[in-house]
Scaffold this active site. Structure first.
Site, PDB file in Angstrom:
ATOM      1  N   CYS A   2      34.121  -7.795  71.938  1.00 51.88           N
ATOM      2  CA  CYS A   2      34.290  -8.035  73.367  1.00 51.88           C
ATOM      3  C   CYS A   2      32.946  -8.126  74.075  1.00 51.88           C
ATOM      4  O   CYS A   2      32.002  -7.426  73.741  1.00 51.88           O
ATOM      5  CB  CYS A   2      35.124  -6.958  74.075  1.00 51.88           C
ATOM      6  SG  CYS A   2      36.747  -6.770  73.406  1.00 51.88           S
ATOM      7  N   ARG A  27      30.745 -12.341  70.593  1.00 55.71           N
ATOM      8  CA  ARG A  27      31.239 -10.965  70.507  1.00 55.71           C
ATOM      9  C   ARG A  27      32.757 -10.899  70.370  1.00 55.71           C
ATOM     10  O   ARG A  27      33.326  -9.817  70.178  1.00 55.71           O
ATOM     11  CB  ARG A  27      30.827 -10.183  71.757  1.00 55.71           C
ATOM     12  CG  ARG A  27      29.333 -10.167  72.006  1.00 55.71           C
ATOM     13  CD  ARG A  27      29.007  -9.368  73.239  1.00 55.71           C
ATOM     14  NE  ARG A  27      29.366  -7.975  73.053  1.00 55.71           N
ATOM     15  CZ  ARG A  27      28.602  -7.068  72.497  1.00 55.71           C
ATOM     16  NH1 ARG A  27      27.408  -7.415  72.069  1.00 55.71           N
ATOM     17  NH2 ARG A  27      28.999  -5.835  72.370  1.00 55.71           N
ATOM     18  N   TRP A  74      37.786  -9.495  71.706  1.00 54.88           N
ATOM     19  CA  TRP A  74      38.095  -9.365  70.285  1.00 54.88           C
ATOM     20  C   TRP A  74      39.187  -8.310  70.235  1.00 54.88           C
ATOM     21  O   TRP A  74      38.959  -7.136  70.522  1.00 54.88           O
ATOM     22  CB  TRP A  74      36.861  -8.906  69.498  1.00 54.88           C
ATOM     23  CG  TRP A  74      37.062  -8.916  68.017  1.00 54.88           C
ATOM     24  CD1 TRP A  74      36.951  -9.991  67.187  1.00 54.88           C
ATOM     25  CD2 TRP A  74      37.394  -7.798  67.180  1.00 54.88           C
ATOM     26  NE1 TRP A  74      37.200  -9.605  65.893  1.00 54.88           N
ATOM     27  CE2 TRP A  74      37.476  -8.270  65.853  1.00 54.88           C
ATOM     28  CE3 TRP A  74      37.641  -6.440  67.419  1.00 54.88           C
ATOM     29  CZ2 TRP A  74      37.787  -7.454  64.770  1.00 54.88           C
ATOM     30  CZ3 TRP A  74      37.944  -5.615  66.355  1.00 54.88           C
ATOM     31  CH2 TRP A  74      38.016  -6.129  65.036  1.00 54.88           C
ATOM     32  N   ASN A 100      34.746  -3.133  77.143  1.00 52.17           N
ATOM     33  CA  ASN A 100      34.419  -3.351  75.729  1.00 52.17           C
ATOM     34  C   ASN A 100      34.437  -1.977  75.057  1.00 52.17           C
ATOM     35  O   ASN A 100      33.745  -1.067  75.516  1.00 52.17           O
ATOM     36  CB  ASN A 100      33.016  -4.000  75.634  1.00 52.17           C
ATOM     37  CG  ASN A 100      32.384  -3.888  74.258  1.00 52.17           C
ATOM     38  OD1 ASN A 100      31.187  -3.770  74.135  1.00 52.17           O
ATOM     39  ND2 ASN A 100      33.187  -3.917  73.214  1.00 52.17           N
ATOM     40  N   GLY A 101      35.231  -1.843  73.986  1.00 54.82           N
ATOM     41  CA  GLY A 101      35.285  -0.559  73.282  1.00 54.82           C
ATOM     42  C   GLY A 101      36.728  -0.180  72.989  1.00 54.82           C
ATOM     43  O   GLY A 101      37.625  -1.033  73.036  1.00 54.82           O
ATOM     44  N   GLU A 482      25.210 -10.995  49.210  1.00 56.23           N
ATOM     45  CA  GLU A 482      25.016 -11.688  50.493  1.00 56.23           C
ATOM     46  C   GLU A 482      25.550 -13.128  50.411  1.00 56.23           C
ATOM     47  O   GLU A 482      26.188 -13.611  51.345  1.00 56.23           O
ATOM     48  CB  GLU A 482      23.523 -11.644  50.859  1.00 56.23           C
ATOM     49  CG  GLU A 482      23.137 -12.367  52.127  1.00 56.23           C
ATOM     50  CD  GLU A 482      23.818 -11.874  53.397  1.00 56.23           C
ATOM     51  OE1 GLU A 482      24.507 -10.838  53.371  1.00 56.23           O
ATOM     52  OE2 GLU A 482      23.696 -12.567  54.421  1.00 56.23           O
ATOM     53  N   LYS A 486      28.536 -14.578  52.781  1.00 57.13           N
ATOM     54  CA  LYS A 486      28.377 -15.773  53.638  1.00 57.13           C
ATOM     55  C   LYS A 486      29.532 -16.743  53.420  1.00 57.13           C
ATOM     56  O   LYS A 486      30.096 -17.263  54.365  1.00 57.13           O
ATOM     57  CB  LYS A 486      27.060 -16.498  53.348  1.00 57.13           C
ATOM     58  CG  LYS A 486      25.803 -15.827  53.816  1.00 57.13           C
ATOM     59  CD  LYS A 486      25.551 -15.896  55.306  1.00 57.13           C
ATOM     60  CE  LYS A 486      26.093 -14.679  56.002  1.00 57.13           C
ATOM     61  NZ  LYS A 486      25.227 -13.544  56.124  1.00 57.13           N
ATOM     62  N   GLU A 489      32.853 -15.385  54.830  1.00 54.46           N
ATOM     63  CA  GLU A 489      33.057 -15.268  56.271  1.00 54.46           C
ATOM     64  C   GLU A 489      33.120 -16.606  56.990  1.00 54.46           C
ATOM     65  O   GLU A 489      33.786 -16.702  58.013  1.00 54.46           O
ATOM     66  CB  GLU A 489      32.071 -14.299  56.936  1.00 54.46           C
ATOM     67  CG  GLU A 489      30.636 -14.713  56.970  1.00 54.46           C
ATOM     68  CD  GLU A 489      29.759 -13.687  57.714  1.00 54.46           C
ATOM     69  OE1 GLU A 489      28.570 -13.676  57.447  1.00 54.46           O
ATOM     70  OE2 GLU A 489      30.273 -12.923  58.558  1.00 54.46           O
ATOM     71  N   HIS A 505      32.667  -7.024  32.331  1.00 57.83           N
ATOM     72  CA  HIS A 505      33.561  -5.864  32.498  1.00 57.83           C
ATOM     73  C   HIS A 505      34.757  -6.196  33.385  1.00 57.83           C
ATOM     74  O   HIS A 505      35.425  -5.282  33.876  1.00 57.83           O
ATOM     75  CB  HIS A 505      32.769  -4.678  33.058  1.00 57.83           C
ATOM     76  CG  HIS A 505      31.682  -4.229  32.148  1.00 57.83           C
ATOM     77  ND1 HIS A 505      31.936  -3.581  30.953  1.00 57.83           N
ATOM     78  CD2 HIS A 505      30.337  -4.381  32.215  1.00 57.83           C
ATOM     79  CE1 HIS A 505      30.784  -3.330  30.341  1.00 57.83           C
ATOM     80  NE2 HIS A 505      29.799  -3.807  31.079  1.00 57.83           N
ATOM     81  N   LYS A 604      30.567 -10.746  66.286  1.00 58.16           N
ATOM     82  CA  LYS A 604      29.192 -10.537  65.849  1.00 58.16           C
ATOM     83  C   LYS A 604      28.812  -9.068  65.818  1.00 58.16           C
ATOM     84  O   LYS A 604      28.189  -8.587  64.894  1.00 58.16           O
ATOM     85  CB  LYS A 604      28.272 -11.296  66.801  1.00 58.16           C
ATOM     86  CG  LYS A 604      26.799 -11.146  66.527  1.00 58.16           C
ATOM     87  CD  LYS A 604      26.353 -12.183  65.558  1.00 58.16           C
ATOM     88  CE  LYS A 604      24.909 -12.055  65.167  1.00 58.16           C
ATOM     89  NZ  LYS A 604      24.704 -12.502  63.784  1.00 58.16           N
TER      90      LYS A 604
HETATM   91  O1  M6R Z   1      24.348  -5.890  64.008  1.00 60.17           O
HETATM   92  P1  M6R Z   1      24.418  -5.322  62.610  1.00 60.17           P
HETATM   93  O2  M6R Z   1      23.269  -5.779  61.749  1.00 60.17           O
HETATM   94  O3  M6R Z   1      24.540  -3.825  62.601  1.00 60.17           O
HETATM   95  O4  M6R Z   1      25.736  -5.918  61.995  1.00 60.17           O
HETATM   96  C1  M6R Z   1      26.186  -5.505  60.730  1.00 60.17           C
HETATM   97  C2  M6R Z   1      27.264  -6.415  60.196  1.00 60.17           C
HETATM   98  O5  M6R Z   1      28.368  -6.420  61.047  1.00 60.17           O
HETATM   99  C3  M6R Z   1      26.761  -7.863  60.047  1.00 60.17           C
HETATM  100  O6  M6R Z   1      25.635  -7.914  59.247  1.00 60.17           O
HETATM  101  C4  M6R Z   1      27.859  -8.756  59.418  1.00 60.17           C
HETATM  102  O7  M6R Z   1      28.117  -8.357  58.118  1.00 60.17           O
HETATM  103  C5  M6R Z   1      27.435 -10.220  59.487  1.00 60.17           C
HETATM  104  N1  M6R Z   1      28.393 -10.967  60.241  1.00 60.17           N
HETATM  105  C6  M6R Z   1      27.340 -10.893  58.171  1.00 60.17           C
HETATM  106  O8  M6R Z   1      26.919 -12.212  58.281  1.00 60.17           O
END
Ligand code: M6R
Length: 609
Positions: A2, A27, A74, A100-101, A482, A486, A489, A505, A604
């Site tokens: 949010c 957000r 969100w 927000n929260g 990573e 990517k 997501e 394994h 985000k």
């Molecule tokens: O703002 P932050 O680095 O604490 O966020 C952590 C994760 O939410 C963030 O890295 C998330 O995994 C990304 N969307 C990945 O691309």
């Protein structure tokens, strides 16, 4: 999670709020809404779906008014719908709130309010705030908000306007971000600075349990018990253009391409020439203390956690201090063994991730010194840490993290070298060699970005596959994780990241013609082992895309496709390996026709637990 915005001034509030929401849409994008105080009445417009749905709605009504609030959601409590979209109002519609929260005790509060005769029109936790303010309001909005906030449990950044108190916005925060932008004859509030960057760079970062009151020409702060609080104004260095797409089709692509510059900025003043030592001006820890620590614990979530994984390899190899890694949501509940000889490194792009903040507090509570690696000046993580090493990546808007990750890696490598230097753990010849290699990294990233036909070919060939396996060893195990994150997501393709030695394994059972394997196979300690792992996949008719060094003339005999990166030391190679992995995910997602910057179900900045 949010985004909230607020405006009070002499201009029409609605376009400013909508523009601010556009910059906060990363957000959350389940619904959006605005409330405008217009001629003594609050007018609310809201719509489920992305911000463009609200914009379309506003085309036919464009409310006038110089004060207003906006929200992009969100969803947590209640599905994405017009009714659950913010702003929310009290029974009379005279008081309006954006939030927000998460209000953890909202059910109990709702029951009490219903028993007292309040009527609810949404399923959200937020609506209780509007009714609580209504319950305490007798003309003084500030006092009513203070009384309402005193009853809330959980996390919140809220902003409230009221018809009966029409010359101010009252805001408050606990554990959710809130910044106030100070203009001339106008003031702003938001969850994040980019919302009002076109208008001002002068910012107050609001502390927990603080009430902020915004009038046209004045901003003041007070504690929950009504005591005035002095805050300092910061001038942020980001400018509005940094938060624009700048001709790129997506923020993600822009941010991928910004990495050489972001890495240089992050290196600047810390590594001024590779013949000199590393300097870390933000590190407020004495050399004596750094020599005394007997453990480092690294805490983060998501991509930032993958950066921490690389950190473990680099720090243990160069500094010879044991490093423990924790996903922040685990650390906070496992009673970790941490004391005053533990250095905790907390990594967070946003500096507002709820779990990471809780992990930070847990480590600090047990006596650790905290070093934050974050991208956002004045963020909660930055403010709660005794040392802050910023990644100078500029605003990262795309939900999928790219430049934040590689700049986190840059800070971690600098820190590993600095600690090694402080503890005398590394001879100068090797230290100088690594500094030189690090110095070359931004330019090497530029080379990869300049020309990557094989990444594009692979994205086209494999975009309709139904699975990806990513494998790597040593520091590039993090690259595998990573890479998989990517593609999951933004391309919504099932992907697993594995230590290459673990394939046999279990995961190797997944190999079939619809699953492609991406192997990070840069030369180093375990290179031959990775080649064997590639052969194991090939023996089962799996296609392999290898990320390998230029002039590696062996790898072509093993893999179906080779995406080349320039040579460096294995400990630094995850920075270079990240680039083709990002490009592959981006182009696969693009070929599949996805939105990319705003992937489904995500936001985000994860400011709720
Ligand atoms: O703002 P932050 O680095 O604490 O966020 C952590 C994760 O939410 C963030 O890295 C998330 O995994 C990304 N969307 C990945 O691309």
């Amino acid at each position: 999670m949010c985004g909230i915005v607020g405006y009070i001034g002499t201009k029409s509030a609605c376009p400013i709020l909508v523009e601010g929401l556009k910059r906060l849409e990363y957000r959350g994008y389940d619904s959006a809404g605005v409330a405008i105080l217009n001629g003594g009445r609050i007018e609310i417009h809201k719509a489920a779906g992305k911000l463009r749905a609200l914009e379309a709605l506003l085309e036919s009504c464009a409310p006038e008014g110089l004060i207003g609030l906006g929200h992009t959601r969100w969803a947590t409590h209640g599905r994405p719908s017009d009714e659950n979209a913010h702003p929310h109002s009290d029974c009379s519609g005279r008081i309006t709130v954006v939030h927000n929260g998460i209000i953890e005790n909202y059910l109990a509060l709702k029951e009490q309010l219903i028993a007292a005769g309040h009527e609810f029109s949404s399923e959200t936790d937020t609506e209780v705030i509007a009714h609580l303010v209504e319950q305490s309001c007798n003309g003084d909005l500030v006092s009513a908000v203070r009384q309402a906030v005193a009853q809330l449990e959980g996390s919140f950044a809220i902003a409230v306007i009221a018809q009966d108190d029409p010359a101010r916005i009252v805001a408050a925060r606990r554990h959710s971000p809130l910044v106030v932008g100070v203009g001339v004859g106008e003031n702003f509030l938001a969850s994040d600075v980019p919302a009002f960057l076109p208008y001002t760079k002068n910012v107050y970062f609001v502390d927990d349990d603080t009430i902020a009151v915004l009038e046209r020409d004045h901003v003041s702060f007070s504690s929950l018990d009504g005591q005035p609080v002095e805050r300092e104004i910061y001038e942020v260095t980001w400018d509005a253009a940094m938060a624009e797409r700048g001709g790129y089709e997506h923020f993600m692509l822009k941010e991928i391409n910004e990495q050489p510059q972001a890495l240089r900025e992050t290196m600047r003043e810390r590594l001024s020439s590779y013949s000199a030592g590393i300097e870390l001006p933000g590190l407020n820890l004495s050399i004596e203390y750094l020599r005394r620590i007997d453990k480092i614990t690294m805490v983060a979530c998501g991509t930032a956690f993958h950066a921490a994984m690389v950190g473990k390899y680099a720090i243990e190899a160069l500094v010879r201090v044991p490093v423990e890694l924790d996903v922040a949501s685990e650390l906070r509940y496992r009673d970790p063994i941490i004391d005053d000889r533990t250095l905790a490194i907390v990594i967070s792009q946003s500096g507002e991730t709820a779990d990471t903040l809780a992990g930070l507090r847990e480590a600090r509570g047990k006596g650790a010194s905290i070093v934050a690696i974050t991208n956002v000046v004045g963020s909660s993580v930055a403010r709660e840490s005794e040392s802050v090493l910023y990644t100078f990546a500029g605003p990262e808007i795309a939900v999928a993290s790219t430049k934040a990750y590689t700049t986190q890696l840059m800070v971690i490598e600098l820190m590993a070298l600095y600690l090694a230097q402080a503890r005398g753990a590394l001879d100068e010849t090797r230290a100088r060699e690594l500094r030189e290699l690090l110095w070359n990294i931004p330019q090497q990233v530029e080379v990869i970005l300049g020309d990557h036909p094989e990444a594009l070919r692979c994205a086209e060939k494999y975009c309709n596959h139904n699975g990806f396996l990513y494998m790597g060893r040593g520091p590039n195990l993090a690259s595998a994780l990573e890479g998989a994150l990517k593609i999951k997501e933004i391309a919504y393709i099932h992907a697993e990241g594995y230590a290459a030695g673990e394939m046999k394994h279990g995961p190797i059972a997944m190999i079939d013609p619809g699953v492609a394997t991406v192997a990070v196979a840069v030369e180093g300690r375990t290179y031959d082992k990775v080649l064997s792992n590639i052969l194991e996949v090939k023996a089962r008719q799996g296609d392999v895309i290898a990320i390998a060094y230029e002039h590696d003339d062996q790898i072509g005999k093993y893999a179906d496709h080779v995406i080349r990166v320039p040579r460096t030391n294995e400990l630094l190679s995850p920075i270079l390996a990240a680039i083709p992995l990002q490009l592959l995910a981006y182009h696969v997602a693009k070929n599949r026709g996805h939105e990319i910057d705003q992937p489904r179900n995500l936001a985000k900045s994860v400011t709720v637990e």
